[in-house]
Design an enzyme around this catalytic site. Structure first.
Site, PDB file in Angstrom:
ATOM      1  N   CYS A 148       8.477  38.149  67.908  1.00 54.18           N
ATOM      2  CA  CYS A 148       7.142  37.534  67.934  1.00 54.18           C
ATOM      3  C   CYS A 148       7.103  36.224  67.151  1.00 54.18           C
ATOM      4  CB  CYS A 148       6.117  38.473  67.310  1.00 54.18           C
ATOM      5  SG  CYS A 148       6.060  40.069  68.103  1.00 54.18           S
TER       6      CYS A 148
ATOM      7  N   ARG B 159      12.225  32.107  70.753  1.00 54.21           N
ATOM      8  CA  ARG B 159      12.441  33.345  70.004  1.00 54.21           C
ATOM      9  C   ARG B 159      12.392  34.573  70.908  1.00 54.21           C
ATOM     10  NH1 ARG B 159      11.271  32.660  64.400  1.00 54.21           N
ATOM     11  NH2 ARG B 159      10.511  34.785  64.205  1.00 54.21           N
TER      12      ARG B 159
ATOM     13  N   TRP C 237       6.657  39.860  71.468  1.00 54.92           N
ATOM     14  CA  TRP C 237       7.834  40.546  72.009  1.00 54.92           C
ATOM     15  C   TRP C 237       7.543  42.029  71.808  1.00 54.92           C
ATOM     16  CZ3 TRP C 237      12.037  43.622  70.434  1.00 54.92           C
ATOM     17  CH2 TRP C 237      13.172  43.566  71.263  1.00 54.92           C
TER      18      TRP C 237
ATOM     19  N   ASN D 126       3.830  39.631  63.243  1.00 54.63           N
ATOM     20  CA  ASN D 126       5.248  39.760  63.631  1.00 54.63           C
ATOM     21  C   ASN D 126       5.830  40.839  62.738  1.00 54.63           C
ATOM     22  OD1 ASN D 126       7.980  39.487  64.121  1.00 54.63           O
ATOM     23  ND2 ASN D 126       8.175  37.523  63.061  1.00 54.63           N
ATOM     24  N   GLY D 127       6.391  41.898  63.328  1.00 53.75           N
ATOM     25  CA  GLY D 127       6.977  42.977  62.524  1.00 53.75           C
ATOM     26  C   GLY D 127       6.553  44.326  63.068  1.00 53.75           C
TER      27      GLY D 127
ATOM     28  N   GLU E 164      33.006  37.620  72.583  1.00 55.66           N
ATOM     29  CA  GLU E 164      31.973  36.589  72.614  1.00 55.66           C
ATOM     30  C   GLU E 164      31.766  36.056  74.046  1.00 55.66           C
ATOM     31  OE1 GLU E 164      29.726  35.710  70.757  1.00 55.66           O
ATOM     32  OE2 GLU E 164      29.145  33.716  71.416  1.00 55.66           O
TER      33      GLU E 164
ATOM     34  N   LYS F  73      28.243  36.304  75.988  1.00 60.79           N
ATOM     35  CA  LYS F  73      27.556  35.128  76.559  1.00 60.79           C
ATOM     36  C   LYS F  73      27.206  35.381  78.016  1.00 60.79           C
ATOM     37  CE  LYS F  73      26.601  33.466  73.881  1.00 60.79           C
ATOM     38  NZ  LYS F  73      26.793  33.564  72.481  1.00 60.79           N
TER      39      LYS F  73
ATOM     40  N   GLU G 131      24.381  37.977  78.400  1.00 63.58           N
ATOM     41  CA  GLU G 131      23.077  37.491  77.933  1.00 63.58           C
ATOM     42  C   GLU G 131      22.378  36.596  78.943  1.00 63.58           C
ATOM     43  OE1 GLU G 131      24.413  35.653  74.100  1.00 63.58           O
ATOM     44  OE2 GLU G 131      22.535  36.521  73.414  1.00 63.58           O
TER      45      GLU G 131
ATOM     46  N   HIS H  85      45.137  51.818  77.759  1.00 61.16           N
ATOM     47  CA  HIS H  85      44.569  53.048  77.209  1.00 61.16           C
ATOM     48  C   HIS H  85      43.263  53.426  77.897  1.00 61.16           C
ATOM     49  CE1 HIS H  85      47.635  53.001  74.115  1.00 61.16           C
ATOM     50  NE2 HIS H  85      47.411  51.695  74.024  1.00 61.16           N
TER      51      HIS H  85
ATOM     52  N   LYS I  61      15.561  35.401  70.119  1.00 61.37           N
ATOM     53  CA  LYS I  61      16.522  34.571  69.390  1.00 61.37           C
ATOM     54  C   LYS I  61      16.742  35.114  67.992  1.00 61.37           C
ATOM     55  CE  LYS I  61      19.022  30.888  68.526  1.00 61.37           C
ATOM     56  NZ  LYS I  61      20.393  30.928  69.063  1.00 61.37           N
TER      57      LYS I  61
END
Ligand code: M6R
Length: 615
Positions: free
Chosen positions: A2, A27, A74, A100-101, A488, A492, A495, A511, A610
């Site tokens: 948020c 964000r 969010w 926010n939280g 990574e 990417k 995402e 394996h 974000k």
């Protein structure tokens, strides 16, 4: 997560708040809203979707308001909907709150308030705060005091901005755990979740500390009646936070890497050392680290705590620090470390790695390490962030604001900053000789040029990326530092393109994961020459033998690789750990071009935030 923006002054408050919300879009959010005062009445407008959807719903008269609060939500408690979007108000419509939280004890508070007659209209935890502040205000008749009492009853994390019909031109702002910063303009004040909405107005800010309640008016702010002065001056320019002609922030940030790493080097390296001088050690500017050389010499172990991309940078740091300083390094997800009763003691140096400096899991781990007496140093990009303030010291990356949700320049900046730290540790602990330390610094100074060379092949990488854009799955393989790069690269791609991708240590293929290989599976392989090259070539052959399609990221001078794989992307291989930065460039471009090819919103990928400020 948020985002909060509040404004009070002479300007068009709603427009300024909405512009601020646009700056916070990166964000991650699913709905947005604003509250403002007009003719002594509170007006609230909310919309599901983007800030532009909210903008379309604003009535023309909103332009006259001079104080307002706004929010991008969010979803945590309750699905994304107009009713659940913030701001939330009390029943009488006198108090509007953005949050926010997470209010952990909201169910109990809600029951109590319902018993007292409050009627709730949303499924959110936040609405509790609006009713609570209103009730407490009835008793004390003072906005900051009512907010202070409310947060005394709230468990969990929060940043709140509050607007009230009883206090035209004033805002209350408070936080615990979630970030909040106030900006001091000329006769106008802002509060926001980060500095980006504030930068067009002012660079002078005050970062709220936990449980402080700021009483904000156009002319300034007060804490418990005492005037507050700005505590920091932000060095980022407002332009750095703009797209500057690029189609997406992610692409801009990929292309900014040479300049960003040049800046990082110029800030962190004071003197690379005189060539030919056996005593000429490089000198670094690490004064913000606030850990003495003696502490570094005595350190028995390094524990890295991080999440996501920053965790991958931590895995690369392990190789660097173990090689340069012969100090054992353990790399941990902060989320696990903090709940595991970890075995650490004051001899352990804990490195928090976080672009934002606000990641709740990493922050929790750093706090725990501090409680256990460890020295804590954070590698960060955001000045004034909570981790910057709570760690013993920090190593700033200086790569400028990263707006794209998918981390790119912050990742390579983390690797570079961690390399400076690793070399420094090696020098201080007497492991590296001056020429060895200088050679490593030279490698780092060479990197921007190597990135430029890698970026010069962007069109070739795009062509290859588009060839594989319709794959449903993809694998990334690597060994040594190639493994965190594989993780990574896969992260990417997931995402921004939503293609299922996995990063695998190539040695692990036999394996189990090799069962996944068929002719539809693209396999991106980090195949630079070096100690593990022959082994990686064997892995490539095993994939090819099972019909997989291999795309190799290979050394510029590898003459044999082309015959073994379907496609090759070459990077200049300086045979050192800085290759990890150079190899990141094609991985970022692959993810970007596949995502764009699939029509994805690369800067605001679905479901992602974000800055992950809740656990
Ligand atoms: O701000 P931080 O570096 O602490 O963030 C950690 C992760 O949330 C972050 O790296 C995330 O994985 C990125 N979206 C990766 O691109």
């Amino acid at each position: 997560m948020c985002g909060i923006v509040g404004y009070t002054g002479k300007g068009p408050a709603v427009e300024l708040v909405v512009r601020g919300l646009e700056k916070l879009e990166y964000r991650g959010y699913d709905s947005a809203g604003v509250a403002f005062l007009l003719g002594g009445k509170l007006r609230v407008v909310r919309a599901v979707g983007r800030v532009e959807d909210l903008r379309r719903k604003l009535p023309p008269e909103a332009a006259a308001a001079t104080s307002a609060i706004g929010h991008t939500r969010w979803a945590t408690h309750g699905r994304p909907s107009e009713l659940n979007a913030h701001p939330h108000s009390d029943g009488a419509g006198n108090f509007a709150v953005v949050h926010n939280g997470i209010i952990e004890n909201y169910a109990r508070l809600r029951e109590d308030l319902q018993r007292q007659g409050c009627v709730f209209t949303s499924e959110t935890d936040t609405e509790v705060a609006a009713h609570l502040i209103s009730r407490l205000h009835e008793a004390c008749g003072d906005l900051p005091r009512a907010v202070e009492r409310a947060i005394g009853m709230i468990e969990g994390t929060f940043a709140f901005a509050v607007l009230s019909t009883h206090y035209p031109g004033r805002l209350a702002a408070t936080r615990r755990g979630s970030p909040l910063v106030a900006g001091f303009g000329q006769g106008e004040m802002l509060v926001a979740s980060d500095a980006l909405p504030i930068l067009p107005t002012t660079h002078d800010v005050y970062y709220l500390k936990d449980d402080q309640v700021l009483d904000v008016e156009p002319g300034g702010a007060r804490l418990k009646g005492e005037a507050v002065a700005p505590s920091d001056h932000i060095h980022w320019s407002a332009e750095e936070a703009e797209r500057g002609g690029y189609e997406h922030f992610m692409l801009k940030e990929i292309h900014e890497q040479p300049a960003a790493l040049r800046k990082l080097a110029s800030k962190l390296i004071e003197d690379p050392g005189a060539p030919g001088d056996p005593g000429g050690f490089p000198r670094f500017r690490l004064d913000e680290m606030r850990v003495t050389a003696e502490d570094l010499r005595k350190a028995t172990r390094v524990v890295v705590v991080a999440q996501g991309t920053s965790y991958h940078a931590g895995l690369i740091a392990r190789n660097m620090i173990e090689r340069t300083a012969r100090l054992p390094v353990q790399v941990e997800y902060g989320s696990d470390f903090r709940y595991r009763d970890p075995i650490v003691d004051p001899g352990v140096l804990v490195l928090g790695i976080s672009q934002s400096g606000e990641t709740a899991d990493t922050l929790g781990a750093v706090r725990l390490a501090k409680e256990r007496g460890c020295r804590t140093v954070s590698v960060l990009n955001v000045q004034g962030s909570t981790m910057a303030r709570e760690s013993d010291g920090c190593v700033p990356m200086h790569v400028g604001p990263e707006i794209g949700v998918a981390s790119t320049k912050a990742f390579t900046g983390q690797i570079a900053a961690l390399y400076v730290l690793a070399i420094h540790l090696g020098v201080v602990r007497g492991v590296l000789t001056a020429p060895e330390a200088r050679r490593r610094v030279d490698d780092l100074l060479q990197v921007p040029q190597r990135i430029d060379e890698a970026l010069a092949q962007a069109a070739h990488v795009r062509e290859i990326a588009l060839k594989y854009k319709d794959a449903e799955h993809a694998l990334y393989l690597g060994r040594g530092t190639g493994f965190p790069l594989a993780l990574e690269g896969a992260l990417k791609l997931k995402e921004v393109s939503y293609i299922h991708a996995e990063g695998i240590d190539a040695a692990e293929m036999k394996h189990g994961p090799i069962a996944l290989i068929d002719e539809k599976m693209p396999v991106f392989v980090l195949a630079l020459q070096g100690r593990r090259y022959e082994k990686i070539v064997s892995n490539i052959q095993e994939v090819k033998a099972r019909g997989g399609r291999v795309i190799a990221i290979a050394s510029h001078d590898d003459r044999e690789i082309a015959a073994r794989v379907d496609d090759v992307i070459r990077v200049h291989d300086d045979r050192g750990i800085m290759n990890s930065i150079v190899c990141s460039i094609p991985l970022q471009l692959i993810a970007y071009h596949i995502a764009v090819g699939l029509g994805r919103d690369v800067d605001k990928p679905r479901n992602l935030a974000k800055s992950v400020t809740v656990e």
